[in-house]
Design a protein around this motif. Sequence first.
Motif, short mmCIF file in Angstrom:
data_model
loop_
_atom_site.label_atom_id
_atom_site.label_comp_id
_atom_site.label_asym_id
_atom_site.label_seq_id
_atom_site.Cartn_x
_atom_site.Cartn_y
_atom_site.Cartn_z
N ALA A 61 0.81 -1.21 0.00
CA ALA A 61 0.00 0.00 0.00
C ALA A 61 0.85 1.27 0.00
CB ALA A 61 -0.93 0.00 1.21
N GLY A 62 2.09 1.15 0.47
CA GLY A 62 2.97 2.31 0.49
C GLY A 62 3.78 2.47 -0.77
N GLY A 63 3.57 1.58 -1.75
CA GLY A 63 4.30 1.65 -3.01
C GLY A 63 5.64 0.96 -3.00
N GLU A 64 5.95 0.27 -1.92
CA GLU A 64 7.22 -0.45 -1.85
C GLU A 64 7.10 -1.81 -2.53
OE1 GLU A 64 10.10 0.66 -0.58
OE2 GLU A 64 9.14 2.62 -0.21
N THR A 65 8.18 -2.21 -3.20
CA THR A 65 8.20 -3.51 -3.87
C THR A 65 8.23 -4.64 -2.85
OG1 THR A 65 9.38 -2.56 -5.75
CG2 THR A 65 9.46 -4.95 -5.51
N VAL A 66 7.40 -5.65 -3.07
CA VAL A 66 7.34 -6.81 -2.18
C VAL A 66 7.42 -8.09 -3.02
CG1 VAL A 66 6.03 -5.61 -0.39
CG2 VAL A 66 4.82 -6.81 -2.23
N PRO A 67 7.82 -9.21 -2.44
CA PRO A 67 7.89 -10.47 -3.19
C PRO A 67 6.51 -10.88 -3.71
CG PRO A 67 9.11 -10.63 -1.13
CD PRO A 67 8.34 -9.35 -1.05
N ALA A 68 6.52 -11.58 -4.87
CA ALA A 68 5.26 -12.04 -5.49
C ALA A 68 5.34 -13.55 -5.67
CB ALA A 68 5.03 -11.35 -6.81
N PRO A 69 4.98 -14.31 -4.62
CA PRO A 69 5.05 -15.77 -4.73
C PRO A 69 3.83 -16.35 -5.44
CG PRO A 69 4.27 -15.16 -2.57
CD PRO A 69 4.53 -13.87 -3.29
N ASP A 70 3.99 -17.57 -5.95
CA ASP A 70 2.86 -18.33 -6.49
C ASP A 70 2.10 -17.58 -7.58
OD1 ASP A 70 3.47 -20.37 -4.65
OD2 ASP A 70 2.28 -19.36 -3.11
N VAL A 71 2.82 -17.10 -8.60
CA VAL A 71 2.17 -16.41 -9.72
C VAL A 71 1.50 -17.44 -10.62
CG1 VAL A 71 2.51 -14.91 -11.71
CG2 VAL A 71 3.92 -14.60 -9.65
N GLN A 72 0.24 -17.17 -10.96
CA GLN A 72 -0.49 -18.03 -11.89
C GLN A 72 -0.56 -17.32 -13.24
OE1 GLN A 72 -1.60 -21.15 -10.92
NE2 GLN A 72 -0.47 -20.62 -9.03
N TRP A 73 0.06 -17.92 -14.27
CA TRP A 73 0.14 -17.30 -15.59
C TRP A 73 -0.94 -17.84 -16.52
CZ3 TRP A 73 2.88 -13.09 -16.17
CH2 TRP A 73 4.01 -12.89 -15.37
N THR A 74 -1.46 -16.99 -17.40
CA THR A 74 -2.45 -17.40 -18.39
C THR A 74 -2.16 -16.72 -19.72
OG1 THR A 74 -3.96 -15.59 -17.81
CG2 THR A 74 -4.26 -17.70 -16.65
N THR A 75 -2.67 -17.33 -20.78
CA THR A 75 -2.58 -16.74 -22.12
C THR A 75 -3.98 -16.67 -22.71
OG1 THR A 75 -1.70 -17.00 -24.36
CG2 THR A 75 -2.04 -19.01 -23.09
N SER A 76 -4.27 -15.59 -23.42
CA SER A 76 -5.61 -15.44 -24.01
C SER A 76 -5.77 -16.30 -25.25
CB SER A 76 -5.87 -13.97 -24.37
OG SER A 76 -4.96 -13.53 -25.38
N ASN A 77 -4.68 -16.72 -25.86
CA ASN A 77 -4.76 -17.52 -27.08
C ASN A 77 -3.52 -18.39 -27.21
OD1 ASN A 77 -5.02 -18.60 -29.64
ND2 ASN A 77 -5.79 -16.71 -30.56
N THR A 82 2.16 -19.41 -25.88
CA THR A 82 1.99 -20.16 -24.64
C THR A 82 2.85 -19.52 -23.57
OG1 THR A 82 3.77 -21.70 -25.19
CG2 THR A 82 1.54 -22.28 -25.92
N VAL A 83 2.52 -19.78 -22.31
CA VAL A 83 3.31 -19.24 -21.21
C VAL A 83 3.51 -20.33 -20.16
CG1 VAL A 83 1.27 -18.29 -20.06
CG2 VAL A 83 3.55 -17.36 -19.54
N SER A 84 4.73 -20.45 -19.67
CA SER A 84 5.05 -21.50 -18.70
C SER A 84 4.80 -20.99 -17.28
CB SER A 84 6.51 -21.91 -18.84
OG SER A 84 7.37 -20.89 -18.37
N ALA A 85 4.94 -21.89 -16.32
CA ALA A 85 4.74 -21.53 -14.92
C ALA A 85 5.79 -20.55 -14.43
CB ALA A 85 4.76 -22.80 -14.05
N THR A 86 6.91 -20.46 -15.13
CA THR A 86 7.97 -19.54 -14.73
C THR A 86 7.98 -18.25 -15.56
OG1 THR A 86 9.52 -20.70 -16.18
CG2 THR A 86 9.45 -21.38 -13.87
N GLY A 87 6.96 -18.08 -16.43
CA GLY A 87 6.85 -16.84 -17.17
C GLY A 87 7.58 -16.81 -18.50
N ASP A 88 7.92 -17.96 -19.05
CA ASP A 88 8.54 -18.01 -20.38
C ASP A 88 7.44 -18.06 -21.44
OD1 ASP A 88 11.22 -17.99 -19.56
OD2 ASP A 88 11.12 -20.13 -19.09
#
Length: 362
Positions: A61-77, A82-88
């Motif tokens: 909320a203060g605008g500070e960067t924080v870790p982002a665990p467990d990202v769920q990736w999706t592709t519209s088409n 395609t997109v992998s679980a690691t963002g490739d």
Amino acid sequence: KERAFREAVILACIAILPACSADSAGTVDPPRQIASVVVNADSSAMAFGHIAHVSVLARDAGGETVPAPDVQWTTSNPDIATVSATGDVNAVGLGVVTIGATVAGLSASTDLTIVSGPPEAFHNFDDGTLGAFINRADSDLDFVDDPTGAGRGKVARFHYQGTLDINRSLEFRYVRRYGEPIYFKGDFYLPLTDLGQGEVIRKLIYWQSHKNWGKYPPDGGFGTGRTVVVIIGSDLIVDATYNPAPSTGLGPDDVRTNQIVAQGMQGNRWYTLEVYQVMETAIGRADGVLRVWLDGTLVFDRANMTWTDPNWLTDTKYGKLFDPADIYFEHFLVGNQVNRDTGSFDEIRYWDNVELSTLHGH
């Protein structure tokens, strides 16, 4: 005495500096909650067949960067990327695709545009060289003055001689995948009095698709297709097909497009041939484009073509699942073959102003 002295120091720390006791007790600040997320990409555009990386930037909320665990990736088409679980992100088609991420109940996305580069090859052979093309047979090809004396300068001369299936061609190699176009234009001349004498097969262009030879046995097999423009006798024919998966029980003739587009072709005159092809946008999707012009007149026009079979993906012929990304057109051959059933022959064919590009000529 030494022990008593150490205890006195510790008691003094507790009495004078309360924070000392908090640190020594190992108290940890509660994790900061994620208030917003943004998806970042290497670039907003990427080339077909390439891999890019996307990542999430999360802030509290203060605008500070924080870790982002467990990202769920999706592709519209997934037919575009395609997109992998690691963002490739793997670009498997052409167009615009939205890559989304969800973290701690919050979502964000970014758009990527997948494009193909426009390599072009044009040559009129006036300098007596192949230009951007390859002499596939490495023989029986030279450059001579236009035999008609019509002021064309030098032209490419193919010399076909032998008995069966004689390959002579200019080749242009360029990997072209789903949704990508290719355009051909060239002038040809056959110094023959009667093209209709016998059912001789003279292939003008032969575009062949392949599979990834590094991953699958190099025995042809499925994952191959072709587009051929050919003169048989005095008929100009468009012939396009592919090899269905063995599990279907079908052969190439069962999925073949074969159409006479012009009759009464003549020898001893120059013709201009143009072909525009767009591979289907995904495996087995019948939205490929094939158009053919003869001397500027459209003689073949279909937008429901396919050169691939979805059944390839479940076939176990090679002991592994077949990846649609491993299917592509690569070899573009100009002037390819003369086929005769019997007897020897000696035949000449000329080409001039040969162009291959990803730009549509019409």
